[in-house]
Motif scaffolding. Structure first.
Motif, short mmCIF file in Angstrom:
data_model
loop_
_atom_site.label_atom_id
_atom_site.label_comp_id
_atom_site.label_asym_id
_atom_site.label_seq_id
_atom_site.Cartn_x
_atom_site.Cartn_y
_atom_site.Cartn_z
N LEU A 9 98.30 60.05 11.36
CA LEU A 9 97.70 59.63 10.29
C LEU A 9 98.07 60.31 9.20
O LEU A 9 98.22 61.70 9.05
CB LEU A 9 95.95 59.68 10.57
CG LEU A 9 95.49 59.33 11.57
CD1 LEU A 9 93.93 59.29 11.78
CD2 LEU A 9 95.70 57.48 11.31
N VAL A 10 98.00 59.81 8.48
CA VAL A 10 98.49 59.75 6.76
C VAL A 10 97.33 59.60 5.78
O VAL A 10 96.92 57.99 5.91
CB VAL A 10 100.10 59.75 5.91
CG1 VAL A 10 100.60 60.04 5.01
CG2 VAL A 10 100.65 59.87 7.28
N ASN A 11 97.13 60.47 4.62
CA ASN A 11 95.64 60.20 4.46
C ASN A 11 96.31 59.63 2.87
O ASN A 11 95.89 60.04 1.34
CB ASN A 11 94.96 61.23 3.96
CG ASN A 11 94.21 62.51 4.75
OD1 ASN A 11 93.82 61.06 5.86
ND2 ASN A 11 94.45 63.40 5.62
N LYS A 12 96.90 58.16 2.90
CA LYS A 12 97.69 57.82 1.57
C LYS A 12 97.23 56.12 2.25
O LYS A 12 97.82 55.66 3.40
CB LYS A 12 99.22 57.70 1.18
CG LYS A 12 99.21 59.24 0.72
CD LYS A 12 98.40 58.77 -0.65
CE LYS A 12 98.87 61.15 -1.41
NZ LYS A 12 98.06 60.50 -2.67
N ASP A 88 98.15 50.12 8.97
CA ASP A 88 96.86 50.14 7.61
C ASP A 88 95.52 50.28 8.20
O ASP A 88 94.92 49.43 9.47
CB ASP A 88 97.08 48.86 6.98
CG ASP A 88 96.33 49.42 5.67
OD1 ASP A 88 95.35 50.24 5.20
OD2 ASP A 88 96.53 47.98 5.16
N LEU A 89 95.05 51.88 7.87
CA LEU A 89 93.80 51.80 7.87
C LEU A 89 93.04 51.78 7.23
O LEU A 89 92.26 53.05 6.43
CB LEU A 89 93.86 53.43 8.99
CG LEU A 89 94.47 53.20 10.39
CD1 LEU A 89 94.66 54.45 11.37
CD2 LEU A 89 94.43 52.23 10.70
N ASN A 91 92.67 53.74 3.92
CA ASN A 91 92.90 54.15 2.57
C ASN A 91 94.16 55.68 3.57
O ASN A 91 94.22 56.70 2.20
CB ASN A 91 91.83 55.46 1.33
CG ASN A 91 91.47 54.87 0.88
OD1 ASN A 91 91.55 53.93 0.61
ND2 ASN A 91 90.33 55.06 0.75
N GLN A 92 93.73 55.01 4.87
CA GLN A 92 95.01 55.86 5.63
C GLN A 92 95.40 55.01 5.77
O GLN A 92 95.80 54.41 6.68
CB GLN A 92 94.19 56.68 7.04
CG GLN A 92 93.66 57.72 6.48
CD GLN A 92 92.72 58.30 7.48
OE1 GLN A 92 93.09 57.40 8.70
NE2 GLN A 92 92.79 59.26 7.85
N THR A 93 96.90 55.70 6.78
CA THR A 93 98.01 55.23 7.21
C THR A 93 98.64 55.67 8.57
O THR A 93 98.29 56.84 9.16
CB THR A 93 99.32 54.88 7.06
OG1 THR A 93 98.90 54.25 4.81
CG2 THR A 93 100.69 54.08 7.45
N GLU A 94 98.49 55.22 9.74
CA GLU A 94 99.45 55.27 10.84
C GLU A 94 100.50 55.16 10.30
O GLU A 94 101.15 54.01 10.50
CB GLU A 94 98.19 54.77 12.57
CG GLU A 94 98.80 55.23 13.76
CD GLU A 94 98.61 54.64 14.92
OE1 GLU A 94 98.06 55.22 15.08
OE2 GLU A 94 99.51 53.42 14.78
N ALA A 127 102.78 64.24 6.64
CA ALA A 127 101.78 64.37 7.13
C ALA A 127 101.68 65.47 5.49
O ALA A 127 100.65 65.64 4.93
CB ALA A 127 101.02 64.53 7.90
N SER A 131 100.02 65.38 1.92
CA SER A 131 97.63 65.88 2.40
C SER A 131 98.01 66.71 0.53
O SER A 131 98.87 66.66 -0.22
CB SER A 131 98.45 66.89 3.12
OG SER A 131 99.27 67.64 2.48
#
Length: 131
Positions: A9-12, A88-89, A91-94, A127, A131
């Motif tokens: 999971l990437v916080n972008k 697409d999640l 504000n996060q991206t799997e 990630a 971050s």
């Protein structure tokens, strides 16, 4: 085919992650330290895995904000395909990174550990970058 996969999971937002991965210049930042001589443009990258082999990879297909498919640009030691699939999640991206490799039994014994480690290394570095 042998399949090696890692997910992170990437916080972008997905657009940021896709734009980064859609440019082969950026993939050098994801590589482990035993990858040397990285040379790239937007579509193709050439490098050497120290004391193992030289490779040249190219982006074969881009599906905006969903998928990036990477294949050998020159004859590799074995057939392979690398793929980033994004979800697409908000504000996060799997991000799921997969290597499909056509390995004979001997190559499978030798290469399975390093290829799995490579998938995990690339997703972890992705990630960290975001971050």
């Amino acid at each position: 085919m042998s399949v090696f996969e890692s997910k992170v999971l990437v916080n972008k937002p997905i657009k940021d992650v896709y734009d980064f991965l859609a440019d082969m210049n950026n993939h050098g930042q994801l590589m482990p330290e035993n990858v040397i001589g990285w040379q790239a443009d937007k579509d193709v990258a050439s490098f050497e895995i120290q004391n193992i082999t030289k490779l040249s990879l190219k982006i074969d297909n881009r599906i905006t904000n969903r998928e990036i498919r990477i294949v050998p640009a020159e004859k590799p030691p074995f057939e392979m395909e690398l793929k980033w699939v994004l979800a697409d999640l908000g504000n996060q991206t799997e991000a799921v990174f997969t290597i499909d490799a056509n390995l004979n039994m001997l190559m499978k014994m030798m290469a399975s550990g390093p290829l799995q480690k490579l998938t995990e290394n690339e997703t972890q570095r992705l990630a960290v970058i975001f971050s």
